[in-house]
Design a protein around this motif. Sequence first.
Motif, PDB file in Angstrom:
ATOM      1  N   ARG A 243      -0.046   9.312 -52.573  1.00 23.10           N
ATOM      2  CA  ARG A 243       0.908   9.443 -53.730  1.00 23.10           C
ATOM      3  C   ARG A 243       1.471  10.988 -53.598  1.00 23.10           C
ATOM      4  O   ARG A 243       0.817  11.803 -53.625  1.00 23.10           O
ATOM      5  N   GLU A 244       2.791  11.071 -53.825  1.00 29.60           N
ATOM      6  CA  GLU A 244       3.507  12.130 -53.906  1.00 29.60           C
ATOM      7  C   GLU A 244       2.912  13.038 -54.793  1.00 29.60           C
ATOM      8  O   GLU A 244       3.000  14.461 -54.744  1.00 29.60           O
ATOM      9  N   ARG A 245       2.847  12.776 -56.064  1.00 25.79           N
ATOM     10  CA  ARG A 245       2.370  13.454 -57.101  1.00 25.79           C
ATOM     11  C   ARG A 245       1.133  14.051 -56.881  1.00 25.79           C
ATOM     12  O   ARG A 245       0.527  15.385 -57.178  1.00 25.79           O
TER      13      ARG A 245
ATOM     14  N   ARG B 198       1.119  16.882 -54.245  1.00 24.39           N
ATOM     15  CA  ARG B 198       1.552  18.319 -54.738  1.00 24.39           C
ATOM     16  C   ARG B 198       0.776  18.923 -55.728  1.00 24.39           C
ATOM     17  O   ARG B 198       1.011  20.086 -56.270  1.00 24.39           O
TER      18      ARG B 198
ATOM     19  N   ALA C  64      -0.417  15.637 -44.701  1.00 22.64           N
ATOM     20  CA  ALA C  64       0.244  15.549 -45.661  1.00 22.64           C
ATOM     21  C   ALA C  64       0.337  16.583 -46.904  1.00 22.64           C
ATOM     22  O   ALA C  64       1.179  16.892 -47.550  1.00 22.64           O
TER      23      ALA C  64
ATOM     24  N   ARG D 119       2.875  20.089 -47.908  1.00 25.92           N
ATOM     25  CA  ARG D 119       3.323  20.357 -49.172  1.00 25.92           C
ATOM     26  C   ARG D 119       2.840  21.796 -49.884  1.00 25.92           C
ATOM     27  O   ARG D 119       2.515  21.740 -50.976  1.00 25.92           O
TER      28      ARG D 119
ATOM     29  N   VAL E 210       2.987   7.858 -47.488  1.00 23.87           N
ATOM     30  CA  VAL E 210       3.099   8.833 -48.974  1.00 23.87           C
ATOM     31  C   VAL E 210       4.052   7.869 -49.843  1.00 23.87           C
ATOM     32  O   VAL E 210       5.140   7.470 -49.438  1.00 23.87           O
TER      33      VAL E 210
ATOM     34  N   GLU F 245       6.270   7.685 -52.988  1.00 22.83           N
ATOM     35  CA  GLU F 245       7.099   8.387 -53.983  1.00 22.83           C
ATOM     36  C   GLU F 245       7.057   7.696 -55.659  1.00 22.83           C
ATOM     37  O   GLU F 245       7.107   6.542 -55.515  1.00 22.83           O
ATOM     38  N   GLU F 246       7.117   8.834 -56.287  1.00 25.15           N
ATOM     39  CA  GLU F 246       6.717   8.261 -57.633  1.00 25.15           C
ATOM     40  C   GLU F 246       7.906   8.713 -58.591  1.00 25.15           C
ATOM     41  O   GLU F 246       8.493   9.629 -58.304  1.00 25.15           O
TER      42      GLU F 246
END
Length: 224
Positions: free
Chosen positions: A14-16, A19, A125, A129, A221, A223-224
């Motif tokens: 998940r993007e969150r 990161r 991934a 980031r 991935v 996006e949230e």
Amino acid sequence: LPLVVSACLEYLMRERSLREEGLFRVPGSVTECRALLDQCGTDRAGPVDLAQVYDPITVAGLLKLWWREARTPLFPPPDVSAMSAAVKAAAAGDSEGPGRLCAAVAALPPASGVLLRALPNLFVAIVDREPDNQMNAGNVATSCVSLFSKNTSTSVAEQIIRTLIEQHRAGELYPEEGGQEAPAGAAGAAVGAAGNAGEETRRGVGGGAVVAKEKVEVKEVVEE
């Protein structure tokens, strides 16, 4: 892939999560990670409920705990030796070193190959980031050294992981797939390989059961 591994990969892609600063480097709560792993049964391959887990650090810690405590080697020692020789040759300037690493990866047993198709996608991934998570290829390699260090030295294990990341990022690790963007997603190619290998359930990496393609779905991935 064992269900616990698939759940962790899906969560971490998940993007969150990607990161999150210090992902894999910052240790998760040992008590929390242990409680989650205990949900998976004695074979450490059952499902785990991450619906109420809100900290990516904990899920990364769970994944590391799973591979550290695998009952059988995730990667057979002879194959780790072949990968070690390949990265050492590449570091020494041997132009055939990268090709030898690809050959060593391709020669892995099916269950180990499934895992080594899923993890580099996640690692790349994360590295992509770096401005957010402060994790470059070297940081990831150092943080995940226990993936290989049972069968080789810490420094060589770091070198293997870093080289896997760099080659996968460059599209050289699985050239037949055109690089890191496997058509079925973050672990999709890995799951497909498992499904193509035969029966719906069989013994897999870490000594646990693996499930066939229709039982596991890990996307790119999210996006949230």
